[in-house]
Scaffold this motif. Structure first.
Motif, short mmCIF file in Angstrom:
data_model
loop_
_atom_site.label_atom_id
_atom_site.label_comp_id
_atom_site.label_asym_id
_atom_site.label_seq_id
_atom_site.Cartn_x
_atom_site.Cartn_y
_atom_site.Cartn_z
N GLY A 205 0.78 -1.23 0.00
CA GLY A 205 0.00 0.00 0.00
C GLY A 205 0.81 1.27 0.00
O GLY A 205 0.23 2.37 0.04
N GLN A 206 2.11 1.18 -0.05
CA GLN A 206 2.97 2.37 -0.06
C GLN A 206 3.51 2.61 -1.47
O GLN A 206 3.87 1.65 -2.16
CB GLN A 206 4.15 2.19 0.90
CG GLN A 206 3.76 1.89 2.33
CD GLN A 206 3.14 3.09 3.03
OE1 GLN A 206 3.47 4.23 2.71
NE2 GLN A 206 2.26 2.84 3.98
N PHE A 207 3.59 3.88 -1.87
CA PHE A 207 4.25 4.17 -3.13
C PHE A 207 5.75 4.16 -2.92
O PHE A 207 6.28 4.88 -2.06
CB PHE A 207 3.82 5.52 -3.70
CG PHE A 207 4.65 5.93 -4.89
CD1 PHE A 207 4.49 5.29 -6.11
CD2 PHE A 207 5.61 6.94 -4.77
CE1 PHE A 207 5.28 5.64 -7.20
CE2 PHE A 207 6.39 7.30 -5.86
CZ PHE A 207 6.23 6.65 -7.07
N ASP A 208 6.45 3.33 -3.68
CA ASP A 208 7.91 3.22 -3.60
C ASP A 208 8.45 3.54 -4.99
O ASP A 208 8.27 2.76 -5.93
CB ASP A 208 8.29 1.80 -3.17
CG ASP A 208 9.78 1.62 -2.98
OD1 ASP A 208 10.56 2.08 -3.86
OD2 ASP A 208 10.19 1.01 -1.98
N ALA A 209 9.10 4.69 -5.12
CA ALA A 209 9.57 5.15 -6.43
C ALA A 209 10.55 4.16 -7.06
O ALA A 209 10.48 3.91 -8.27
CB ALA A 209 10.23 6.52 -6.29
N SER A 272 -2.67 8.94 -5.38
CA SER A 272 -3.59 9.65 -4.49
C SER A 272 -4.71 8.73 -4.01
O SER A 272 -5.06 8.72 -2.83
CB SER A 272 -4.17 10.86 -5.22
OG SER A 272 -3.14 11.72 -5.68
N LEU A 273 -5.28 7.95 -4.92
CA LEU A 273 -6.35 7.04 -4.54
C LEU A 273 -5.87 5.98 -3.56
O LEU A 273 -6.64 5.49 -2.73
CB LEU A 273 -6.94 6.38 -5.79
CG LEU A 273 -7.76 7.30 -6.71
CD1 LEU A 273 -8.15 6.57 -7.99
CD2 LEU A 273 -9.01 7.82 -6.00
N SER A 274 -4.60 5.62 -3.63
CA SER A 274 -4.07 4.62 -2.71
C SER A 274 -4.00 5.13 -1.28
O SER A 274 -3.83 4.34 -0.34
CB SER A 274 -2.67 4.17 -3.15
OG SER A 274 -1.69 5.16 -2.87
N MET A 275 -4.15 6.45 -1.09
CA MET A 275 -4.01 7.06 0.23
C MET A 275 -5.34 7.41 0.90
O MET A 275 -5.35 7.89 2.03
CB MET A 275 -3.16 8.33 0.11
CG MET A 275 -1.73 8.12 -0.35
SD MET A 275 -0.70 7.39 0.93
CE MET A 275 -0.56 8.77 2.07
N ALA A 294 0.55 12.17 0.90
CA ALA A 294 0.01 11.79 -0.40
C ALA A 294 0.46 12.76 -1.48
O ALA A 294 0.81 12.36 -2.60
CB ALA A 294 -1.52 11.74 -0.34
N ALA A 295 0.45 14.06 -1.16
CA ALA A 295 0.88 15.08 -2.13
C ALA A 295 2.34 14.87 -2.51
O ALA A 295 2.71 14.98 -3.68
CB ALA A 295 0.67 16.47 -1.55
N GLN A 296 3.17 14.55 -1.52
CA GLN A 296 4.58 14.33 -1.81
C GLN A 296 4.77 13.06 -2.64
O GLN A 296 5.59 13.02 -3.56
CB GLN A 296 5.38 14.21 -0.50
CG GLN A 296 6.88 14.10 -0.71
CD GLN A 296 7.45 15.28 -1.47
OE1 GLN A 296 7.27 16.43 -1.07
NE2 GLN A 296 8.13 15.00 -2.58
N ALA A 297 4.01 12.01 -2.32
CA ALA A 297 4.10 10.77 -3.10
C ALA A 297 3.66 11.00 -4.54
O ALA A 297 4.25 10.45 -5.47
CB ALA A 297 3.24 9.69 -2.44
N ALA A 298 2.62 11.82 -4.74
CA ALA A 298 2.16 12.12 -6.10
C ALA A 298 3.25 12.85 -6.88
O ALA A 298 3.48 12.56 -8.06
CB ALA A 298 0.89 12.97 -6.04
N ALA A 299 3.91 13.79 -6.22
CA ALA A 299 5.01 14.51 -6.88
C ALA A 299 6.18 13.57 -7.18
O ALA A 299 6.78 13.64 -8.26
CB ALA A 299 5.48 15.67 -5.99
N ASP A 300 6.48 12.69 -6.25
CA ASP A 300 7.56 11.72 -6.47
C ASP A 300 7.23 10.78 -7.62
O ASP A 300 8.14 10.37 -8.37
CB ASP A 300 7.79 10.90 -5.20
CG ASP A 300 8.39 11.72 -4.06
OD1 ASP A 300 8.89 12.83 -4.32
OD2 ASP A 300 8.32 11.26 -2.90
N CYS A 301 5.96 10.46 -7.78
CA CYS A 301 5.54 9.60 -8.88
C CYS A 301 5.81 10.26 -10.22
O CYS A 301 6.28 9.61 -11.16
CB CYS A 301 4.05 9.26 -8.73
SG CYS A 301 3.38 8.22 -10.03
#
Length: 448
Positions: A205-209, A272-275, A294-301
């Motif tokens: 469930g975590q975004f990992d770049a 974003s939906l994952s969060m 979530a905002a930071q993860a979206a930017a990292d994506c």
């Protein structure tokens, strides 16, 4: 005290006689109380008489579009899970419905010319497209084609990614960008969203770049992994750099023209939906922290495939907040759209018919916000409303594919009906059975 009271009384008498008479009575009563009990109670009256703020020029302009009773409360976990599923189905639908008319700059007239009428269901894209930019594009990076490559030269399109599709990019031809897709089949960017969903599932469930970057490279360089003919500039530039021997982390690039585009919001939508589960399931302070995460993860994506730290990463942060706040019910759609536009210094959104725009973010993103703003008076949406909205987007043409997936995610995320998952919106998708399984796994980790 007396001077202030007289000034206030003078202001009150501007109203009609009957209204003024009632206010004067209230005023005199409160004046007596104020003299006996001090100025605090009188100040309380002044505050109550002005508790309803005056409309600013901006709020008056939008009052016809925003429901004044549109006070949204957070949904419960069961409803949120349903909304998340509907958001994902509508996200895939928005892309697939618009694929046949992607970059049709002749609008509905051109749509009718190629399909004998407007798009009314999932449709196989035309094989040819007059004026197709794909046949003018560089197979080996950004920009336009410099002509045919040597037969011994290894091309990015055809040999490294989009295997076997190089002939469709021949400058002497005019081929539709998605000529190879079946009805209801998703374009490359949304196929990559499925790769991202699987990556998020694999990392609990975590975004990992780093994990997604490797999954992206593997998918793109595997023959037969997808069926689309077209790959956008950012992918061609990334793999040009990779073939040249650069570290994958340094392969994202930017031609300062075709990378800062609306398709850059497609993958951050999934992050974003994952969060959403983490934002809903926290106390207010923790929810704010989850929104920022979530905002930071979206930017990292964004940074995995594109070098756009200022333009796209900033837009992805704002878009992430809009997606999460509306799907969780923490903020009304109209307010979220206005806040997003304001945070990016865009023009104030207005409710109007979908606009035909090119892919460039400074025109396509405001257009997306306008499309969403049309539905800002709705506390929830229905399956039929989402289907109708996505069809209208498809028939508008221009850069409608990536706008369609973003539009679908937000509008679908307002649907509280289970019927959407059994409607033609979901059932008509080419990979419905596989998508159903992938959505199940994604929702499970997003809601844990």
């Amino acid at each position: 005290m007396v001077f202030a009271a007289r000034s206030q009384r003078k202001g009150l008498l501007v109203k009609s006689h009957s209204s003024a008479r009632n206010r004067i009575v209230n005023f005199r009563t409160l004046m007596i109380v104020g003299l006996l009990g001090g100025v605090s109670l009188f100040a309380l009256y002044l505050g109550s008489s002005s508790s309803r703020p005056k409309a600013t020029r901006s709020s008056r302009a939008h009052s016809a579009s925003i429901n004044s009773n549109d006070v949204t409360m957070p949904v419960n976990k069961q409803v949120l899970e349903l909304r998340l599923r509907n958001a994902l189905w509508s996200y895939f639908a928005g892309d697939a419905l618009a694929a046949p008319t992607h970059w049709f700059y002749g609008g509905p007239r051109q749509v009718k010319q190629y399909y004998n009428g407007l798009i009314s269901d999932y449709t196989k894209p035309s094989y040819t497209l007059q004026g197709s930019i794909m046949n003018k594009s560089n197979l080996n990076g950004g920009g336009r084609s410099s002509g045919s490559s040597s037969s011994n030269e290894k091309n990015i399109i055809g040999d490294v990614i989009n295997h076997g599709k190089a002939s469709l990019w021949d400058p002497s031809k005019e081929i539709h960008y998605h000529a190879t897709l079946a009805a209801g089949e998703n374009t490359l960017e949304v196929q990559l969203a499925r790769v991202l969903m699987k990556s998020i599932v694999a990392t609990d469930g975590q975004f990992d770049a780093d994990h997604f970057r490797q999954a992206y490279i593997t998918f793109m360089t595997t023959a037969g992994s997808h069926n689309d003919a077209y790959a956008s500039t950012c992918h061609r530039m990334f793999f040009k750099n990779l073939v040249a021997g650069k570290d994958p982390k340094n392969c994202p690039d930017n031609d300062m023209h075709n990378v800062d585009t609306i398709d850059g919001l497609v993958l951050p939508t999934i992050v974003s939906l994952s969060m959403v589960g983490r934002v809903l399931g926290n106390e207010k302070s923790d929810a704010a922290a989850a929104l920022e995460q979530a905002a930071q993860a979206a930017a990292d994506c964004v940074g995995v495939t594109r070098n756009s730290r200022v333009v796209l990463e900033g837009a992805a942060r704002a878009w992430s907040r809009l997606v999460i706040e509306t799907v969780t019910g923490n903020q009304p759609l109209g307010a979220a759209v206005q806040q997003t536009a304001s945070s990016l210094n865009y023009r104030a959104p207005v409710a109007r018919d979908d606009e035909m725009t090119a892919c460039y973010l400074n025109s396509a993103f405001p257009s997306l916000l306008n499309s969403l703003f049309k539905y800002s008076s709705e506390k929830t949406a229905t399956c039929s409303q989402v289907w109708s909205a996505l069809l209208q987007n498809a028939n508008t043409g221009g850069e409608n594919v990536h706008r369609g997936s973003c539009l679908g995610a937000v509008l679908g995320g307002l649907v509280n009906e289970e019927v959407l998952q059994n409607s033609k919106l979901a059932m008509g998708l080419h990979d419905h059975a596989i998508l159903e399984s992938e959505i199940d796994e994604f929702v499970k980790v997003a809601m844990q």
